[in-house]
Design an enzyme around this catalytic site. Structure first.
Site, PDB file in Angstrom:
ATOM      1  N   LYS A 240       9.028   0.051  -0.197  1.00 11.59           N
ATOM      2  CA  LYS A 240       7.944  -0.355  -1.106  1.00 11.59           C
ATOM      3  C   LYS A 240       8.198   0.029  -2.572  1.00 11.59           C
ATOM      4  O   LYS A 240       7.930  -0.755  -3.470  1.00 11.59           O
ATOM      5  CB  LYS A 240       6.605   0.218  -0.632  1.00 11.59           C
TER       6      LYS A 240
ATOM      7  N   THR B 170       7.814  -3.390   3.789  1.00 18.84           N
ATOM      8  CA  THR B 170       7.273  -2.211   4.448  1.00 18.84           C
ATOM      9  C   THR B 170       8.256  -1.048   4.322  1.00 18.84           C
ATOM     10  O   THR B 170       9.273  -1.142   3.614  1.00 18.84           O
ATOM     11  CB  THR B 170       6.861  -2.539   5.910  1.00 18.84           C
TER      12      THR B 170
ATOM     13  N   GLY C  35      -4.620  12.875   2.191  1.00 16.09           N
ATOM     14  CA  GLY C  35      -3.291  12.310   1.950  1.00 16.09           C
ATOM     15  C   GLY C  35      -3.055  12.044   0.476  1.00 16.09           C
ATOM     16  O   GLY C  35      -4.009  11.914  -0.314  1.00 16.09           O
ATOM     17  N   ALA C  36      -1.772  12.005   0.099  1.00 20.15           N
ATOM     18  CA  ALA C  36      -1.425  11.747  -1.305  1.00 20.15           C
ATOM     19  C   ALA C  36      -0.183  10.870  -1.398  1.00 20.15           C
ATOM     20  O   ALA C  36       0.530  10.884  -2.393  1.00 20.15           O
ATOM     21  CB  ALA C  36      -1.213  13.072  -2.030  1.00 20.15           C
ATOM     22  N   GLY C  37       0.070  10.089  -0.345  1.00 18.68           N
ATOM     23  CA  GLY C  37       1.218   9.175  -0.354  1.00 18.68           C
ATOM     24  C   GLY C  37       0.784   7.777  -0.778  1.00 18.68           C
ATOM     25  O   GLY C  37      -0.237   7.598  -1.448  1.00 18.68           O
TER      26      GLY C  37
ATOM     27  N   TYR D  58      -3.287   2.889  12.595  1.00 22.52           N
ATOM     28  CA  TYR D  58      -3.781   1.901  13.560  1.00 22.52           C
ATOM     29  C   TYR D  58      -2.998   1.917  14.876  1.00 22.52           C
ATOM     30  O   TYR D  58      -3.255   1.122  15.765  1.00 22.52           O
ATOM     31  CB  TYR D  58      -3.782   0.490  12.962  1.00 22.52           C
TER      32      TYR D  58
ATOM     33  N   ARG E 227       0.879  17.607  -4.810  1.00 20.08           N
ATOM     34  CA  ARG E 227       0.954  16.140  -4.707  1.00 20.08           C
ATOM     35  C   ARG E 227      -0.423  15.516  -4.922  1.00 20.08           C
ATOM     36  O   ARG E 227      -0.555  14.461  -5.528  1.00 20.08           O
ATOM     37  CB  ARG E 227       1.468  15.735  -3.334  1.00 20.08           C
TER      38      ARG E 227
ATOM     39  N   ASP F  91      -2.381  -3.781  -0.402  1.00 16.47           N
ATOM     40  CA  ASP F  91      -2.950  -2.760   0.501  1.00 16.47           C
ATOM     41  C   ASP F  91      -4.366  -2.383   0.075  1.00 16.47           C
ATOM     42  O   ASP F  91      -5.243  -2.194   0.914  1.00 16.47           O
ATOM     43  CB  ASP F  91      -2.078  -1.500   0.524  1.00 16.47           C
TER      44      ASP F  91
ATOM     45  N   ASN G   1      -4.828  17.189   0.203  1.00 18.77           N
ATOM     46  CA  ASN G   1      -3.482  17.007   0.771  1.00 18.77           C
ATOM     47  C   ASN G   1      -2.869  18.338   1.174  1.00 18.77           C
ATOM     48  O   ASN G   1      -3.154  19.367   0.579  1.00 18.77           O
ATOM     49  CB  ASN G   1      -2.570  16.308  -0.254  1.00 18.77           C
TER      50      ASN G   1
ATOM     51  N   SER H  78       3.456  -7.729  11.560  1.00 17.98           N
ATOM     52  CA  SER H  78       3.296  -8.847  10.624  1.00 17.98           C
ATOM     53  C   SER H  78       3.792 -10.190  11.164  1.00 17.98           C
ATOM     54  O   SER H  78       3.123 -11.210  10.956  1.00 17.98           O
ATOM     55  CB  SER H  78       3.984  -8.531   9.293  1.00 17.98           C
TER      56      SER H  78
HETATM   57  P1  NAP Z   1       3.575   8.674   3.023  1.00 13.53           P
HETATM   58  O1  NAP Z   1       3.672   8.106   1.658  1.00 13.53           O
HETATM   59  O2  NAP Z   1       4.775   9.166   3.729  1.00 13.53           O
HETATM   60  O3  NAP Z   1       2.492   9.886   2.958  1.00 13.53           O
HETATM   61  C1  NAP Z   1       2.225  10.649   4.094  1.00 13.53           C
HETATM   62  C2  NAP Z   1       1.021  11.549   3.827  1.00 13.53           C
HETATM   63  O4  NAP Z   1       0.676  12.177   5.056  1.00 13.53           O
HETATM   64  C3  NAP Z   1       1.292  12.675   2.830  1.00 13.53           C
HETATM   65  O5  NAP Z   1       0.111  12.906   2.086  1.00 13.53           O
HETATM   66  C4  NAP Z   1       1.606  13.876   3.752  1.00 13.53           C
HETATM   67  O6  NAP Z   1       1.286  15.117   3.189  1.00 13.53           O
HETATM   68  C5  NAP Z   1       0.640  13.595   4.871  1.00 13.53           C
HETATM   69  N1  NAP Z   1       1.019  14.202   6.154  1.00 13.53           N
HETATM   70  C6  NAP Z   1       1.998  13.818   6.987  1.00 13.53           C
HETATM   71  N2  NAP Z   1       1.994  14.611   8.087  1.00 13.53           N
HETATM   72  C7  NAP Z   1       0.999  15.510   7.923  1.00 13.53           C
HETATM   73  C8  NAP Z   1       0.503  16.575   8.718  1.00 13.53           C
HETATM   74  N3  NAP Z   1       1.035  16.893   9.900  1.00 13.53           N
HETATM   75  N4  NAP Z   1      -0.525  17.300   8.242  1.00 13.53           N
HETATM   76  C9  NAP Z   1      -1.095  16.994   7.050  1.00 13.53           C
HETATM   77  N5  NAP Z   1      -0.676  15.986   6.251  1.00 13.53           N
HETATM   78  C10 NAP Z   1       0.365  15.257   6.690  1.00 13.53           C
HETATM   79  O7  NAP Z   1       2.900   7.626   4.029  1.00 13.53           O
HETATM   80  P2  NAP Z   1       1.936   6.397   3.668  1.00 13.53           P
HETATM   81  O8  NAP Z   1       2.749   5.189   3.401  1.00 13.53           O
HETATM   82  O9  NAP Z   1       0.968   6.869   2.646  1.00 13.53           O
HETATM   83  O10 NAP Z   1       1.211   6.133   5.066  1.00 13.53           O
HETATM   84  C11 NAP Z   1       0.281   7.057   5.610  1.00 13.53           C
HETATM   85  C12 NAP Z   1      -0.365   6.451   6.851  1.00 13.53           C
HETATM   86  O11 NAP Z   1      -1.139   5.305   6.501  1.00 13.53           O
HETATM   87  C13 NAP Z   1       0.635   5.979   7.908  1.00 13.53           C
HETATM   88  O12 NAP Z   1       0.154   6.365   9.173  1.00 13.53           O
HETATM   89  C14 NAP Z   1       0.604   4.470   7.810  1.00 13.53           C
HETATM   90  O13 NAP Z   1       0.835   3.832   9.055  1.00 13.53           O
HETATM   91  C15 NAP Z   1      -0.847   4.234   7.386  1.00 13.53           C
HETATM   92  N6  NAP Z   1      -0.971   2.971   6.664  1.00 13.53           N
HETATM   93  C16 NAP Z   1      -1.793   2.039   7.212  1.00 13.53           C
HETATM   94  C17 NAP Z   1      -1.950   0.822   6.581  1.00 13.53           C
HETATM   95  C18 NAP Z   1      -2.862  -0.195   7.200  1.00 13.53           C
HETATM   96  O14 NAP Z   1      -2.735  -1.379   6.865  1.00 13.53           O
HETATM   97  N7  NAP Z   1      -3.779   0.211   8.071  1.00 13.53           N
HETATM   98  C19 NAP Z   1      -1.271   0.546   5.374  1.00 13.53           C
HETATM   99  C20 NAP Z   1      -0.442   1.536   4.813  1.00 13.53           C
HETATM  100  C21 NAP Z   1      -0.300   2.750   5.499  1.00 13.53           C
HETATM  101  P3  NAP Z   1       2.360  15.933   2.263  1.00 13.53           P
HETATM  102  O15 NAP Z   1       2.301  15.280   0.912  1.00 13.53           O
HETATM  103  O16 NAP Z   1       1.826  17.307   2.262  1.00 13.53           O
HETATM  104  O17 NAP Z   1       3.694  15.775   2.940  1.00 13.53           O
END
Ligand code: NAP
Length: 286
Positions: A71, A67, A134-136, A229, A163, A108, A158, A22
């Site tokens: 958040k 970040t 994913g579910a985060g 990314y 989740r 986002d 997920n 950023s």
């Molecule tokens: P988060 O809230 O920690 O969620 C992580 C997610 O990934 C959960 O659904 C988790 O599943 C899953 N996961 C992690 N490791 C895994 C694996 N080995 N196998 C299967 N599922 C797995 O993270 P977040 O903030 O959502 O971010 C997720 C990604 O998005 C990150 O890489 C981040 O850099 C990217 N992102 C990019 C941008 C952008 O501007 N391009 C913006 C925001 C985020 P469980 O629930 O089963 O643990």
């Protein structure tokens, strides 16, 4: 450019923060538009967030981007929130009002919808089926984006199925799209006939092994988008390209989510340009 005593100040709070793109992103626009302002990295520990935000506001900052890992806490500290932040229960942007109140925003989802609309066309996902891994926090934002772009159905897949179910249940009343939840073990059913796959897990990020999933249940002309990314070309995108799918990387979302933040801090709506993208690609070592 040099700063005057009237420079507008903003920054990004996180822990750690040294990896954040950023500051480079905002510095590029500050120079491009000749703005008397600065955007600085702010390494702040969890336990210090509230005190640090208070201090930044008193020091005259316009606001901050937020970040990992702040958040959710930032959203809880704010006095008001926009609709995307309320739906996400998380903020990536805090704006300090003159009255001492803090507004939480979440850009986002507009970042991703802006990026997808630019890459695919505004109507490309209307009536389509999206498969979301994913579910985060990123998956929450992706549901809002895919819904904004008119997806008819979003299948949330997920590792932890509960989740996915909880996320779909929590967001269903906020969106028009039908939300369905699956565990990873149901991958083939969930992906069957999908028009777009979006990876919103952290799998495939530098240091994290990728998810190895067959892409053959998706439609032949399905788009594959990775929100990760770093690296810019993930294993998922490489495999998708090899199978003839159109791919969309995660850098564009990062660039587009910063547009409303820059506008709110510095009063100019900046443009996402190839020049900006190439500066960030260089920073990522591409
Ligand atoms: P988060 O809230 O920690 O969620 C992580 C997610 O990934 C959960 O659904 C988790 O599943 C899953 N996961 C992690 N490791 C895994 C694996 N080995 N196998 C299967 N599922 C797995 O993270 P977040 O903030 O959502 O971010 C997720 C990604 O998005 C990150 O890489 C981040 O850099 C990217 N992102 C990019 C941008 C952008 O501007 N391009 C913006 C925001 C985020 P469980 O629930 O089963 O643990």
């Amino acid at each position: 450019m040099s700063l005057t005593g009237a420079a507008k100040l903003a920054g990004v709070v996180g822990w750690p923060i040294a990896h954040s793109l950023s500051p480079r992103l905002h510095a590029y626009w500050l120079a491009e538009y000749g703005i008397d302002g600065a955007f600085v990295p702010l390494p702040i520990r969890r336990e210090d967030l509230a005190a640090a935000l208070h201090g930044l506001r008193l020091a005259g900052f316009k606001g901050v981007n937020v970040t990992v890992p702040h958040k959710e806490a930032a959203f809880a500290i704010a006095h008001m929130a926009d609709a995307p932040a309320s739906a996400a229960g998380a903020a990536n942007l805090l704006l300090f009002g003159n009255d001492g109140r803090i507004l939480a925003r979440n850009t986002d989802s507009v970042g991703l919808s802006g990026h997808l609309a630019e890459s695919l066309g505004v109507d490309a996902l209307r009536g389509k089926t999206a498969v979301l891994l994913g579910a985060g926090g990123a998956a929450r934002a992706a549901i809002l984006s895919l819904d904004t772009l008119g997806a008819a159905q979003i299948r949330v897949v997920n590792r932890n199925r509960q989740r996915a179910e909880a996320l779909a249940a929590a967001l269903q009343s906020n969106v028009k799209a039908k939300l369905l939840a699956y565990g990873l073990e149901d991958w083939r059913t969930a992906a069957s006939g999908g028009d777009i796959l979006v990876n919103a897990t952290s799998a495939g990020m530098k240091g994290n092994p990728p998810l190895v999933l067959g892409l053959d249940p998706l439609k032949k002309d399905a788009v594959v988008c990775d929100l990760v990314y770093n690296p810019l070309e993930t294993d998922l995108l490489r495999t998708a390209k090899a199978h003839g799918h159109k791919t969309v990387d995660g850098l564009g979302m990062l660039l587009h989510q910063a547009v409303p933040a820059f506008e709110a801090f510095f009063g100019v709506t900046p443009k996402v340009t190839p020049g900006l993208r190439s500066v960030l690609e260089k920073a990522l070592g591409q």
